[in-house]
Design an enzyme around this catalytic site. Structure first.
Site, PDB file in Angstrom:
ATOM      1  N   GLY A  48      36.123  41.987  42.002  1.00 44.34           N
ATOM      2  CA  GLY A  48      35.360  41.714  40.798  1.00 44.34           C
ATOM      3  C   GLY A  48      34.336  42.817  40.603  1.00 44.34           C
ATOM      4  O   GLY A  48      33.482  43.037  41.474  1.00 44.34           O
ATOM      5  N   ALA A  49      34.429  43.519  39.467  1.00 50.05           N
ATOM      6  CA  ALA A  49      33.586  44.702  39.277  1.00 50.05           C
ATOM      7  C   ALA A  49      32.095  44.428  39.506  1.00 50.05           C
ATOM      8  O   ALA A  49      31.439  45.167  40.254  1.00 50.05           O
ATOM      9  CB  ALA A  49      33.829  45.292  37.886  1.00 50.05           C
ATOM     10  N   ARG A  85      37.235  52.157  45.901  1.00 48.40           N
ATOM     11  CA  ARG A  85      37.899  51.627  44.705  1.00 48.40           C
ATOM     12  C   ARG A  85      37.307  52.333  43.485  1.00 48.40           C
ATOM     13  O   ARG A  85      36.405  51.811  42.821  1.00 48.40           O
ATOM     14  CB  ARG A  85      37.712  50.107  44.607  1.00 48.40           C
ATOM     15  CG  ARG A  85      38.589  49.485  43.522  1.00 48.40           C
ATOM     16  CD  ARG A  85      38.557  47.975  43.567  1.00 48.40           C
ATOM     17  NE  ARG A  85      39.226  47.433  42.393  1.00 48.40           N
ATOM     18  CZ  ARG A  85      39.228  46.155  42.058  1.00 48.40           C
ATOM     19  NH1 ARG A  85      38.615  45.279  42.831  1.00 48.40           N
ATOM     20  NH2 ARG A  85      39.845  45.742  40.977  1.00 48.40           N
ATOM     21  N   GLN A 189      45.394  36.280  40.920  1.00 53.27           N
ATOM     22  CA  GLN A 189      43.958  35.977  40.864  1.00 53.27           C
ATOM     23  C   GLN A 189      43.658  34.857  39.871  1.00 53.27           C
ATOM     24  O   GLN A 189      42.708  34.100  40.046  1.00 53.27           O
ATOM     25  CB  GLN A 189      43.162  37.231  40.489  1.00 53.27           C
ATOM     26  CG  GLN A 189      43.129  38.292  41.566  1.00 53.27           C
ATOM     27  CD  GLN A 189      44.155  39.381  41.329  1.00 53.27           C
ATOM     28  OE1 GLN A 189      45.234  39.116  40.798  1.00 53.27           O
ATOM     29  NE2 GLN A 189      43.836  40.606  41.696  1.00 53.27           N
ATOM     30  N   ASP A 230      36.655  46.566  34.374  1.00 55.88           N
ATOM     31  CA  ASP A 230      36.309  47.360  35.550  1.00 55.88           C
ATOM     32  C   ASP A 230      35.512  48.598  35.167  1.00 55.88           C
ATOM     33  O   ASP A 230      34.644  49.035  35.915  1.00 55.88           O
ATOM     34  CB  ASP A 230      37.580  47.799  36.287  1.00 55.88           C
ATOM     35  CG  ASP A 230      38.182  46.680  37.115  1.00 55.88           C
ATOM     36  OD1 ASP A 230      37.418  45.988  37.796  1.00 55.88           O
ATOM     37  OD2 ASP A 230      39.410  46.505  37.068  1.00 55.88           O
ATOM     38  N   ASN A 240      40.822  47.459  32.837  1.00 55.32           N
ATOM     39  CA  ASN A 240      40.716  46.115  33.411  1.00 55.32           C
ATOM     40  C   ASN A 240      42.024  45.799  34.117  1.00 55.32           C
ATOM     41  O   ASN A 240      42.977  46.588  34.080  1.00 55.32           O
ATOM     42  CB  ASN A 240      40.408  45.092  32.316  1.00 55.32           C
ATOM     43  CG  ASN A 240      39.989  43.744  32.893  1.00 55.32           C
ATOM     44  OD1 ASN A 240      39.165  43.688  33.807  1.00 55.32           O
ATOM     45  ND2 ASN A 240      40.555  42.662  32.392  1.00 55.32           N
ATOM     46  N   LYS A 241      42.080  44.647  34.751  1.00 50.68           N
ATOM     47  CA  LYS A 241      43.281  44.229  35.471  1.00 50.68           C
ATOM     48  C   LYS A 241      44.525  44.437  34.608  1.00 50.68           C
ATOM     49  O   LYS A 241      44.540  44.101  33.422  1.00 50.68           O
ATOM     50  CB  LYS A 241      43.162  42.752  35.863  1.00 50.68           C
ATOM     51  CG  LYS A 241      44.405  42.179  36.505  1.00 50.68           C
ATOM     52  CD  LYS A 241      44.684  42.802  37.856  1.00 50.68           C
ATOM     53  CE  LYS A 241      45.946  42.193  38.484  1.00 50.68           C
ATOM     54  NZ  LYS A 241      46.252  42.799  39.770  1.00 50.68           N
TER      55      LYS A 241
END
Length: 340
Positions: A48-49, A85, A189, A230, A240-241
Protein backbone atom coordinates in the site's frame (compact mmCIF):
# COMPACT_ATOMS: atom_id res chain seq x y z
CA UNK A 1 -9.00 -9.71 14.42
CA UNK A 2 -9.24 -6.14 15.68
CA UNK A 3 -6.42 -3.58 15.42
CA UNK A 4 -6.16 0.05 14.41
CA UNK A 5 -3.11 -0.14 12.17
CA UNK A 6 -1.09 -2.82 10.34
CA UNK A 7 2.16 -1.22 11.51
CA UNK A 8 3.47 -0.37 14.98
CA UNK A 9 6.51 1.79 15.63
CA UNK A 10 8.02 -0.10 18.56
CA UNK A 11 11.72 0.75 18.99
CA UNK A 12 13.97 -1.05 18.19
CA UNK A 13 11.60 -2.70 15.72
CA UNK A 14 8.91 -1.90 13.23
CA UNK A 15 6.11 -4.42 13.82
CA UNK A 16 4.07 -5.13 10.68
CA UNK A 17 1.09 -7.35 9.98
CA UNK A 18 2.02 -9.99 7.39
CA UNK A 19 -0.65 -9.30 4.78
CA UNK A 20 0.20 -12.41 2.79
CA UNK A 21 -1.37 -14.44 5.63
CA UNK A 22 -4.69 -12.64 5.68
CA UNK A 23 -7.63 -13.17 5.88
CA UNK A 24 -7.20 -16.47 7.70
CA UNK A 25 -4.24 -15.76 9.97
CA UNK A 26 -3.07 -12.70 11.90
CA UNK A 27 0.72 -12.92 11.98
CA UNK A 28 2.88 -10.00 13.10
CA UNK A 29 6.52 -9.61 12.07
CA UNK A 30 9.08 -7.76 14.18
CA UNK A 31 11.47 -6.14 11.71
CA UNK A 32 14.82 -5.23 13.26
CA UNK A 33 17.10 -5.24 10.21
CA UNK A 34 17.03 -3.23 7.00
CA UNK A 35 17.20 -6.45 4.99
CA UNK A 36 14.13 -7.79 6.78
CA UNK A 37 12.19 -4.63 6.00
CA UNK A 38 13.18 -4.75 2.33
CA UNK A 39 12.14 -8.39 2.08
CA UNK A 40 8.76 -7.60 3.66
CA UNK A 41 8.18 -4.83 1.10
CA UNK A 42 9.40 -6.91 -1.83
CA UNK A 43 7.20 -9.88 -0.94
CA UNK A 44 4.15 -7.66 -0.26
CA UNK A 45 4.00 -8.70 3.38
CA UNK A 46 3.60 -4.97 3.88
CA UNK A 47 2.09 -3.00 1.00
CA UNK A 48 0.00 0.00 0.00
CA UNK A 49 1.66 3.19 -1.20
CA UNK A 50 0.84 5.39 1.85
CA UNK A 51 1.82 2.66 4.32
CA UNK A 52 5.10 2.21 2.49
CA UNK A 53 5.90 5.83 3.32
CA UNK A 54 5.66 4.94 7.02
CA UNK A 55 7.85 1.89 6.41
CA UNK A 56 10.41 4.01 4.56
CA UNK A 57 10.70 6.31 7.56
CA UNK A 58 10.74 3.40 9.99
CA UNK A 59 13.37 1.63 7.92
CA UNK A 60 15.87 4.44 8.37
CA UNK A 61 15.22 4.29 12.12
CA UNK A 62 15.93 0.55 12.00
CA UNK A 63 19.17 1.29 10.14
CA UNK A 64 20.27 3.63 12.94
CA UNK A 65 19.72 0.86 15.50
CA UNK A 66 21.28 -1.90 13.43
CA UNK A 67 24.12 -0.19 11.59
CA UNK A 68 24.85 3.15 13.24
CA UNK A 69 24.09 6.81 12.63
CA UNK A 70 26.98 7.96 10.44
CA UNK A 71 25.95 10.00 7.39
CA UNK A 72 27.12 7.45 4.83
CA UNK A 73 25.46 4.54 6.64
CA UNK A 74 22.06 6.22 6.83
CA UNK A 75 22.31 7.47 3.24
CA UNK A 76 23.08 4.01 1.93
CA UNK A 77 20.26 2.45 3.94
CA UNK A 78 17.73 5.04 2.75
CA UNK A 79 18.70 4.35 -0.88
CA UNK A 80 18.47 0.59 -0.39
CA UNK A 81 14.98 0.93 1.09
CA UNK A 82 13.78 3.32 -1.62
CA UNK A 83 14.97 1.02 -4.42
CA UNK A 84 13.07 -1.97 -3.07
CA UNK A 85 9.83 -0.89 -4.74
CA UNK A 86 10.54 2.05 -7.05
CA UNK A 87 7.00 2.50 -8.42
CA UNK A 88 5.59 3.49 -5.04
CA UNK A 89 7.05 6.97 -4.69
CA UNK A 90 6.04 7.22 -1.03
CA UNK A 91 8.55 4.56 0.03
CA UNK A 92 11.33 6.82 -1.20
CA UNK A 93 9.61 9.94 0.17
CA UNK A 94 9.38 8.48 3.69
CA UNK A 95 12.98 7.28 3.66
CA UNK A 96 14.39 10.54 2.27
CA UNK A 97 12.41 12.75 4.64
CA UNK A 98 13.57 10.67 7.60
CA UNK A 99 17.14 10.83 6.36
CA UNK A 100 17.08 14.61 5.95
CA UNK A 101 15.61 15.04 9.42
CA UNK A 102 18.30 12.83 10.96
CA UNK A 103 21.22 14.44 9.15
CA UNK A 104 20.14 17.82 10.45
CA UNK A 105 20.73 16.61 14.02
CA UNK A 106 23.89 15.74 15.90
CA UNK A 107 24.86 12.05 15.72
CA UNK A 108 23.98 11.43 19.36
CA UNK A 109 20.38 12.56 18.76
CA UNK A 110 19.77 10.84 15.44
CA UNK A 111 18.35 7.51 16.58
CA UNK A 112 15.83 9.17 18.94
CA UNK A 113 14.93 11.65 16.20
CA UNK A 114 14.29 8.92 13.64
CA UNK A 115 11.96 6.90 15.86
CA UNK A 116 10.02 10.04 16.78
CA UNK A 117 9.82 10.95 13.09
CA UNK A 118 8.42 7.51 12.19
CA UNK A 119 5.74 7.75 14.90
CA UNK A 120 4.79 11.25 13.77
CA UNK A 121 4.69 10.12 10.12
CA UNK A 122 2.13 7.45 11.00
CA UNK A 123 0.08 9.95 13.00
CA UNK A 124 0.04 12.41 10.07
CA UNK A 125 -1.01 9.62 7.76
CA UNK A 126 -4.05 8.90 9.92
CA UNK A 127 -5.03 12.57 9.99
CA UNK A 128 -4.62 12.90 6.22
CA UNK A 129 -6.73 9.80 5.60
CA UNK A 130 -9.56 11.22 7.70
CA UNK A 131 -9.59 14.53 5.79
CA UNK A 132 -9.31 12.81 2.42
CA UNK A 133 -12.13 10.37 3.17
CA UNK A 134 -14.46 13.14 4.29
CA UNK A 135 -13.84 15.18 1.14
CA UNK A 136 -14.26 12.18 -1.13
CA UNK A 137 -17.49 11.01 0.45
CA UNK A 138 -19.05 14.34 -0.50
CA UNK A 139 -18.70 13.42 -4.19
CA UNK A 140 -21.21 10.57 -3.86
CA UNK A 141 -24.98 10.93 -3.89
CA UNK A 142 -27.23 9.09 -1.47
CA UNK A 143 -27.56 5.42 -2.35
CA UNK A 144 -24.46 5.29 -4.55
CA UNK A 145 -22.94 2.00 -5.71
CA UNK A 146 -19.15 2.00 -5.98
CA UNK A 147 -16.59 -0.28 -7.63
CA UNK A 148 -13.06 -0.39 -6.20
CA UNK A 149 -9.86 -2.19 -7.17
CA UNK A 150 -7.04 -3.78 -5.15
CA UNK A 151 -6.79 -2.75 -1.48
CA UNK A 152 -6.80 0.86 -0.31
CA UNK A 153 -8.06 0.64 3.25
CA UNK A 154 -6.42 0.62 6.65
CA UNK A 155 -4.19 -2.25 5.55
CA UNK A 156 -2.71 -0.03 2.84
CA UNK A 157 -2.27 3.22 4.76
CA UNK A 158 -2.26 2.76 8.52
CA UNK A 159 -5.24 5.13 8.80
CA UNK A 160 -8.83 4.79 7.62
CA UNK A 161 -7.65 4.31 4.05
CA UNK A 162 -7.73 6.25 0.78
CA UNK A 163 -10.32 4.91 -1.69
CA UNK A 164 -11.69 2.50 0.90
CA UNK A 165 -11.65 5.30 3.46
CA UNK A 166 -13.93 7.31 1.17
CA UNK A 167 -16.17 4.27 0.86
CA UNK A 168 -16.32 3.78 4.64
CA UNK A 169 -17.21 7.39 5.38
CA UNK A 170 -19.76 7.49 2.55
CA UNK A 171 -21.44 4.41 4.02
CA UNK A 172 -21.50 5.97 7.49
CA UNK A 173 -23.14 9.07 5.99
CA UNK A 174 -25.80 7.08 4.14
CA UNK A 175 -24.36 7.96 0.73
CA UNK A 176 -23.24 4.42 -0.17
CA UNK A 177 -25.57 1.46 -0.54
CA UNK A 178 -23.20 -1.16 -1.95
CA UNK A 179 -19.52 -1.69 -2.78
CA UNK A 180 -18.18 -4.04 -5.44
CA UNK A 181 -14.56 -5.13 -4.99
CA UNK A 182 -12.49 -6.74 -7.71
CA UNK A 183 -10.63 -9.91 -6.75
CA UNK A 184 -7.39 -8.28 -8.06
CA UNK A 185 -5.43 -11.10 -9.63
CA UNK A 186 -2.91 -12.62 -9.34
CA UNK A 187 -2.33 -12.06 -5.60
CA UNK A 188 -5.99 -11.44 -4.75
CA UNK A 189 -5.58 -8.28 -2.68
CA UNK A 190 -9.24 -7.49 -3.30
CA UNK A 191 -10.58 -10.93 -2.48
CA UNK A 192 -8.34 -11.40 0.55
CA UNK A 193 -7.86 -7.90 1.97
CA UNK A 194 -10.53 -5.50 0.72
CA UNK A 195 -13.28 -8.07 1.18
CA UNK A 196 -12.02 -8.65 4.74
CA UNK A 197 -12.03 -4.92 5.52
CA UNK A 198 -15.51 -4.45 4.03
CA UNK A 199 -16.82 -7.30 6.17
CA UNK A 200 -15.19 -5.86 9.29
CA UNK A 201 -16.92 -2.52 8.58
CA UNK A 202 -20.29 -4.25 7.86
CA UNK A 203 -20.54 -2.55 4.45
CA UNK A 204 -22.87 -4.34 1.99
CA UNK A 205 -20.50 -5.65 -0.65
CA UNK A 206 -19.85 -8.18 -3.40
CA UNK A 207 -16.71 -9.67 -4.89
CA UNK A 208 -16.25 -9.27 -8.65
CA UNK A 209 -13.94 -11.51 -10.70
CA UNK A 210 -11.56 -9.24 -12.59
CA UNK A 211 -12.91 -10.56 -15.89
CA UNK A 212 -16.45 -9.54 -14.90
CA UNK A 213 -15.73 -5.93 -13.96
CA UNK A 214 -16.32 -4.54 -17.46
CA UNK A 215 -19.65 -6.34 -17.69
CA UNK A 216 -20.66 -4.90 -14.31
CA UNK A 217 -19.85 -1.37 -15.46
CA UNK A 218 -21.91 -2.01 -18.58
CA UNK A 219 -25.04 -2.74 -16.53
CA UNK A 220 -25.38 0.87 -15.39
CA UNK A 221 -25.51 -0.19 -11.72
CA UNK A 222 -22.20 1.45 -10.73
CA UNK A 223 -22.29 5.13 -9.71
CA UNK A 224 -18.52 5.61 -9.52
CA UNK A 225 -15.18 3.81 -9.58
CA UNK A 226 -12.72 4.80 -6.84
CA UNK A 227 -9.13 3.53 -6.72
CA UNK A 228 -5.88 4.45 -5.05
CA UNK A 229 -2.51 5.20 -6.66
CA UNK A 230 1.16 4.26 -6.39
CA UNK A 231 2.47 7.31 -8.24
CA UNK A 232 0.81 10.31 -9.88
CA UNK A 233 2.63 12.18 -12.63
CA UNK A 234 2.24 15.94 -12.86
CA UNK A 235 -0.02 15.73 -15.94
CA UNK A 236 -2.40 13.35 -14.11
CA UNK A 237 -1.20 10.02 -15.54
CA UNK A 238 -1.45 7.55 -12.67
CA UNK A 239 0.34 4.31 -11.86
CA UNK A 240 -1.68 1.85 -9.82
CA UNK A 241 -2.25 -1.88 -9.43
CA UNK A 242 -2.50 -3.54 -12.84
CA UNK A 243 -6.10 -3.61 -14.02
CA UNK A 244 -6.78 0.01 -13.10
CA UNK A 245 -6.29 1.23 -16.68
CA UNK A 246 -8.86 -1.23 -17.98
CA UNK A 247 -11.42 -0.19 -15.40
CA UNK A 248 -10.88 3.48 -16.24
CA UNK A 249 -11.28 2.84 -19.97
CA UNK A 250 -14.52 0.91 -19.52
CA UNK A 251 -15.85 3.44 -17.01
CA UNK A 252 -15.21 6.20 -19.55
CA UNK A 253 -17.03 4.19 -22.23
CA UNK A 254 -20.12 3.98 -20.02
CA UNK A 255 -19.98 7.49 -18.55
CA UNK A 256 -19.12 6.33 -15.01
CA UNK A 257 -17.00 8.82 -12.99
CA UNK A 258 -13.52 7.50 -12.22
CA UNK A 259 -11.86 8.91 -9.09
CA UNK A 260 -8.31 8.44 -7.82
CA UNK A 261 -7.97 8.81 -4.07
CA UNK A 262 -4.47 9.46 -2.74
CA UNK A 263 -2.54 11.78 -0.40
CA UNK A 264 -0.42 14.55 -1.89
CA UNK A 265 2.71 12.56 -1.07
CA UNK A 266 1.75 10.22 -3.93
CA UNK A 267 2.21 13.07 -6.44
CA UNK A 268 5.69 13.05 -7.94
CA UNK A 269 6.88 16.55 -8.93
CA UNK A 270 9.83 14.96 -10.72
CA UNK A 271 7.61 12.87 -13.00
CA UNK A 272 6.11 14.93 -15.86
CA UNK A 273 4.03 12.15 -17.47
CA UNK A 274 3.30 8.47 -17.12
CA UNK A 275 5.94 7.74 -19.73
CA UNK A 276 8.58 8.55 -17.10
CA UNK A 277 7.35 5.74 -14.80
CA UNK A 278 9.45 2.64 -15.58
CA UNK A 279 7.52 -0.63 -16.03
CA UNK A 280 7.89 -3.23 -13.32
CA UNK A 281 7.13 -6.93 -13.61
CA UNK A 282 6.68 -9.57 -10.97
CA UNK A 283 7.55 -13.25 -11.20
CA UNK A 284 5.82 -15.22 -14.00
CA UNK A 285 5.31 -17.92 -11.36
CA UNK A 286 2.54 -15.81 -9.76
CA UNK A 287 0.40 -15.95 -12.89
CA UNK A 288 0.01 -19.72 -12.89
CA UNK A 289 -1.01 -20.43 -9.32
CA UNK A 290 -1.49 -19.10 -5.82
CA UNK A 291 0.59 -20.01 -2.81
CA UNK A 292 1.13 -23.79 -2.96
CA UNK A 293 -1.43 -24.56 -5.65
CA UNK A 294 -0.43 -24.62 -9.34
CA UNK A 295 -2.82 -24.74 -12.28
CA UNK A 296 -0.56 -23.97 -15.24
CA UNK A 297 2.11 -26.23 -16.79
CA UNK A 298 5.60 -25.95 -15.34
CA UNK A 299 7.91 -23.69 -17.32
CA UNK A 300 5.15 -21.63 -18.91
CA UNK A 301 5.94 -17.91 -19.00
CA UNK A 302 3.50 -15.16 -18.02
CA UNK A 303 3.00 -11.47 -18.70
CA UNK A 304 2.72 -10.26 -15.12
CA UNK A 305 3.11 -6.48 -14.74
CA UNK A 306 2.87 -5.13 -11.22
CA UNK A 307 1.00 -1.98 -12.25
CA UNK A 308 -0.33 -0.08 -15.23
CA UNK A 309 -0.57 3.63 -16.01
CA UNK A 310 -4.01 5.19 -16.47
CA UNK A 311 -3.96 8.20 -18.82
CA UNK A 312 -5.07 11.45 -17.22
CA UNK A 313 -7.94 11.95 -19.69
CA UNK A 314 -9.72 8.91 -18.24
CA UNK A 315 -9.69 10.30 -14.68
CA UNK A 316 -12.58 12.46 -13.49
CA UNK A 317 -10.87 13.89 -10.41
CA UNK A 318 -8.25 13.27 -7.73
CA UNK A 319 -9.29 13.16 -4.08
CA UNK A 320 -6.61 14.37 -1.66
CA UNK A 321 -6.44 15.52 1.95
CA UNK A 322 -6.09 19.11 0.68
CA UNK A 323 -9.00 19.13 -1.75
CA UNK A 324 -10.36 17.78 -5.01
CA UNK A 325 -8.27 18.25 -8.17
CA UNK A 326 -10.15 18.42 -11.47
CA UNK A 327 -8.95 19.02 -15.04
CA UNK A 328 -6.85 20.76 -16.15
CA UNK A 329 -4.68 18.77 -13.78
CA UNK A 330 -1.47 20.74 -14.32
CA UNK A 331 -2.88 23.87 -12.70
CA UNK A 332 -5.03 22.09 -10.12
CA UNK A 333 -2.05 19.99 -8.98
CA UNK A 334 0.13 23.08 -8.57
CA UNK A 335 -2.55 24.68 -6.40
CA UNK A 336 -2.86 21.55 -4.24
CA UNK A 337 0.86 21.07 -3.78
CA UNK A 338 1.39 24.77 -2.96
CA UNK A 339 -0.81 24.47 0.14
CA UNK A 340 1.01 24.13 3.48
Amino acid sequence: MRFDSPVRVARPALDVLDQTRLPHEEVWLSLRRVGELCEAVRSLRVRGAPLLGVCGAGGVAIAAEELGVADAILQEAAEQIADTRPTAVELRTGAELALATALARSPRDRADTLWTFARDYLSRRRDEDARLASLGAGLLDKGSVVLTHCNTGMLATGGIGTALGVIRVAFEQGRLSHCYATETRPLLQGARLTAWELKQAAIPSSLVPDTAAAALLGTGKVSAVITGADRIAMNGDTANKVGTYGLAAVASRHGVPFYVSAPRSTFDPGCPTGAAIPPRFRSPHEGGGFRGQRWSPDGLGAFNPAFDVTPAELITAFITEAGIARPPFGSSFRALLAQP
